[in-house]
Design a protein around this motif. Structure first.
Motif, PDB file in Angstrom:
ATOM      1  N   ASN A  43       0.825  -1.209   0.000  1.00  0.00           N
ATOM      2  CA  ASN A  43       0.000   0.000   0.000  1.00  0.00           C
ATOM      3  C   ASN A  43       0.857   1.256   0.000  1.00  0.00           C
ATOM      4  O   ASN A  43       0.498   2.257  -0.622  1.00  0.00           O
ATOM      5  N   LEU A  44       1.983   1.210   0.686  1.00  0.00           N
ATOM      6  CA  LEU A  44       2.939   2.324   0.659  1.00  0.00           C
ATOM      7  C   LEU A  44       3.430   2.542  -0.768  1.00  0.00           C
ATOM      8  O   LEU A  44       3.440   3.659  -1.278  1.00  0.00           O
ATOM      9  N   VAL A  45       3.827   1.467  -1.428  1.00  0.00           N
ATOM     10  CA  VAL A  45       4.349   1.555  -2.793  1.00  0.00           C
ATOM     11  C   VAL A  45       3.266   2.069  -3.735  1.00  0.00           C
ATOM     12  O   VAL A  45       3.523   2.956  -4.562  1.00  0.00           O
ATOM     13  N   ARG A  46       2.061   1.563  -3.609  1.00  0.00           N
ATOM     14  CA  ARG A  46       0.961   2.010  -4.482  1.00  0.00           C
ATOM     15  C   ARG A  46       0.648   3.492  -4.283  1.00  0.00           C
ATOM     16  O   ARG A  46       0.269   4.176  -5.235  1.00  0.00           O
ATOM     17  N   ALA A  47       0.807   3.985  -3.056  1.00  0.00           N
ATOM     18  CA  ALA A  47       0.521   5.394  -2.765  1.00  0.00           C
ATOM     19  C   ALA A  47       1.432   6.341  -3.549  1.00  0.00           C
ATOM     20  O   ALA A  47       1.101   7.506  -3.732  1.00  0.00           O
ATOM     21  N   ALA A  48       2.559   5.846  -4.031  1.00  0.00           N
ATOM     22  CA  ALA A  48       3.501   6.669  -4.795  1.00  0.00           C
ATOM     23  C   ALA A  48       3.120   6.785  -6.268  1.00  0.00           C
ATOM     24  O   ALA A  48       3.753   7.535  -7.009  1.00  0.00           O
ATOM     25  N   ASN A  49       2.103   6.060  -6.698  1.00  0.00           N
ATOM     26  CA  ASN A  49       1.624   6.153  -8.089  1.00  0.00           C
ATOM     27  C   ASN A  49       2.740   5.987  -9.129  1.00  0.00           C
ATOM     28  O   ASN A  49       2.887   6.804 -10.038  1.00  0.00           O
ATOM     29  N   LEU A  55       7.915   7.863  -3.890  1.00  0.00           N
ATOM     30  CA  LEU A  55       8.093   6.792  -2.900  1.00  0.00           C
ATOM     31  C   LEU A  55       9.215   7.145  -1.932  1.00  0.00           C
ATOM     32  O   LEU A  55       9.076   6.931  -0.725  1.00  0.00           O
ATOM     33  N   VAL A  56      10.299   7.706  -2.424  1.00  0.00           N
ATOM     34  CA  VAL A  56      11.372   8.163  -1.525  1.00  0.00           C
ATOM     35  C   VAL A  56      10.808   9.193  -0.546  1.00  0.00           C
ATOM     36  O   VAL A  56      11.053   9.130   0.655  1.00  0.00           O
ATOM     37  N   ARG A  57      10.030  10.134  -1.054  1.00  0.00           N
ATOM     38  CA  ARG A  57       9.432  11.167  -0.191  1.00  0.00           C
ATOM     39  C   ARG A  57       8.525  10.551   0.864  1.00  0.00           C
ATOM     40  O   ARG A  57       8.590  10.897   2.035  1.00  0.00           O
ATOM     41  N   LEU A  58       7.691   9.603   0.474  1.00  0.00           N
ATOM     42  CA  LEU A  58       6.800   8.940   1.428  1.00  0.00           C
ATOM     43  C   LEU A  58       7.593   8.173   2.489  1.00  0.00           C
ATOM     44  O   LEU A  58       7.266   8.215   3.674  1.00  0.00           O
ATOM     45  N   VAL A  59       8.619   7.481   2.048  1.00  0.00           N
ATOM     46  CA  VAL A  59       9.427   6.685   2.989  1.00  0.00           C
ATOM     47  C   VAL A  59      10.087   7.590   4.030  1.00  0.00           C
ATOM     48  O   VAL A  59      10.003   7.323   5.229  1.00  0.00           O
ATOM     49  N   VAL A  60      10.711   8.667   3.599  1.00  0.00           N
ATOM     50  CA  VAL A  60      11.381   9.531   4.581  1.00  0.00           C
ATOM     51  C   VAL A  60      10.374  10.306   5.428  1.00  0.00           C
ATOM     52  O   VAL A  60      10.660  10.649   6.576  1.00  0.00           O
ATOM     53  N   ALA A  61       9.180  10.567   4.898  1.00  0.00           N
ATOM     54  CA  ALA A  61       8.150  11.261   5.675  1.00  0.00           C
ATOM     55  C   ALA A  61       7.583  10.372   6.777  1.00  0.00           C
ATOM     56  O   ALA A  61       7.280  10.851   7.875  1.00  0.00           O
ATOM     57  N   PHE A  78      20.830  16.102   3.630  1.00  0.00           N
ATOM     58  CA  PHE A  78      20.037  14.874   3.645  1.00  0.00           C
ATOM     59  C   PHE A  78      20.288  14.110   2.356  1.00  0.00           C
ATOM     60  O   PHE A  78      20.135  14.650   1.259  1.00  0.00           O
ATOM     61  N   LEU A  79      20.680  12.846   2.496  1.00  0.00           N
ATOM     62  CA  LEU A  79      21.036  12.015   1.347  1.00  0.00           C
ATOM     63  C   LEU A  79      19.889  11.106   0.914  1.00  0.00           C
ATOM     64  O   LEU A  79      19.744  10.824  -0.255  1.00  0.00           O
ATOM     65  N   TYR A  80      19.141  10.623   1.869  1.00  0.00           N
ATOM     66  CA  TYR A  80      18.042   9.678   1.628  1.00  0.00           C
ATOM     67  C   TYR A  80      18.511   8.452   0.862  1.00  0.00           C
ATOM     68  O   TYR A  80      17.770   7.854   0.082  1.00  0.00           O
ATOM     69  N   LYS A  81      19.761   8.071   1.105  1.00  0.00           N
ATOM     70  CA  LYS A  81      20.333   6.909   0.432  1.00  0.00           C
ATOM     71  C   LYS A  81      19.559   5.642   0.761  1.00  0.00           C
ATOM     72  O   LYS A  81      19.266   4.838  -0.122  1.00  0.00           O
ATOM     73  N   ARG A  82      19.205   5.458   2.038  1.00  0.00           N
ATOM     74  CA  ARG A  82      18.479   4.248   2.435  1.00  0.00           C
ATOM     75  C   ARG A  82      17.146   4.143   1.715  1.00  0.00           C
ATOM     76  O   ARG A  82      16.758   3.082   1.244  1.00  0.00           O
ATOM     77  N   ALA A  83      16.427   5.249   1.637  1.00  0.00           N
ATOM     78  CA  ALA A  83      15.132   5.250   0.952  1.00  0.00           C
ATOM     79  C   ALA A  83      15.313   4.974  -0.538  1.00  0.00           C
ATOM     80  O   ALA A  83      14.525   4.237  -1.146  1.00  0.00           O
ATOM     81  N   GLN A  84      16.349   5.535  -1.144  1.00  0.00           N
ATOM     82  CA  GLN A  84      16.604   5.303  -2.565  1.00  0.00           C
ATOM     83  C   GLN A  84      17.007   3.854  -2.820  1.00  0.00           C
ATOM     84  O   GLN A  84      16.603   3.262  -3.830  1.00  0.00           O
ATOM     85  N   ILE A  85      17.780   3.271  -1.912  1.00  0.00           N
ATOM     86  CA  ILE A  85      18.152   1.857  -2.048  1.00  0.00           C
ATOM     87  C   ILE A  85      16.908   0.986  -1.959  1.00  0.00           C
ATOM     88  O   ILE A  85      16.751   0.023  -2.726  1.00  0.00           O
ATOM     89  N   PHE A  86      15.993   1.323  -1.041  1.00  0.00           N
ATOM     90  CA  PHE A  86      14.734   0.582  -0.935  1.00  0.00           C
ATOM     91  C   PHE A  86      13.992   0.602  -2.272  1.00  0.00           C
ATOM     92  O   PHE A  86      13.562  -0.434  -2.782  1.00  0.00           O
TER      93      PHE A  86
END
Length: 112
Positions: A43-49, A55-61, A78-86
Motif C-alpha cells: 500500500n505504501l508503494v501504491r501510494a507513490a503512483n 516513494l522516496v518522499r513517502l518513505v522519509v516522511a 540529507f542524502l536519503y540513500k536508504r530510501a533510494q536503495i529501498f
C-alpha cells in the motif's frame, strides 16, 4: 521485536552488527505501516503512483530511520540513500514491473 527475535526471523545464527538499532527500526516500520498503510508495504508503494521520487518522499516522511544525513561544509545534508536503495531494490526485484514499475527511476541520485 527484540534483537533475538530479529535474529530468529532472519535465521541468523550469531549477533548482528547494531542489533538493537536494527530491531528498533523494524519495529518502527511495522508500527507506521500499520498506522498509515493498512499494515501492507504494498500500500505504501501504491501510494507513490509509480513515482520513485514520490516513494522516496513517502518513505522519509513516514519512517525516521530512513532519513540519513551528514554534515558537509558545516551544513546538514540529507542524502536519503536508504530510501533510494529501498526503491532501487523494489525496482530490481520486480524487474521494473508491477510494484517495481517507476516512471522516473532514472531520477534517483543514487544511480547518478
Amino acid at each position: 521485536l527484540t534483537p533475538l527475535g530479529l535474529r530468529a526471523l532472519l535465521k541468523w545464527p550469531r549477533p548482528l552488527p547494531q542489533e538493537e538499532e536494527r530491531a528498533r527500526l523494524v519495529r518502527e516500520v511495522g508500527i507506521e505501516l500499520g498506522r498509515s498503510f493498512g499494515g501492507q508495504a504494498a500500500n505504501l508503494v501504491r501510494a507513490a503512483n509509480q513515482s520513485a521520487a514520490e516513494l522516496v518522499r513517502l518513505v522519509v516522511a513516514h519512517f525516521p530511520g530512513f532519513r540519513d544525513s551528514c554534515v558537509y561544509g558545516g551544513s546538514q545534508v540529507f542524502l536519503y540513500k536508504r530510501a533510494q536503495i529501498f526503491v532501487g531494490d523494489l525496482y530490481g526485484s520486480f524487474r521494473g514491473e508491477g510494484l517495481g514499475k517507476f516512471r522516473d527511476i532514472a531520477n534517483l541520485t543514487m544511480f547518478a
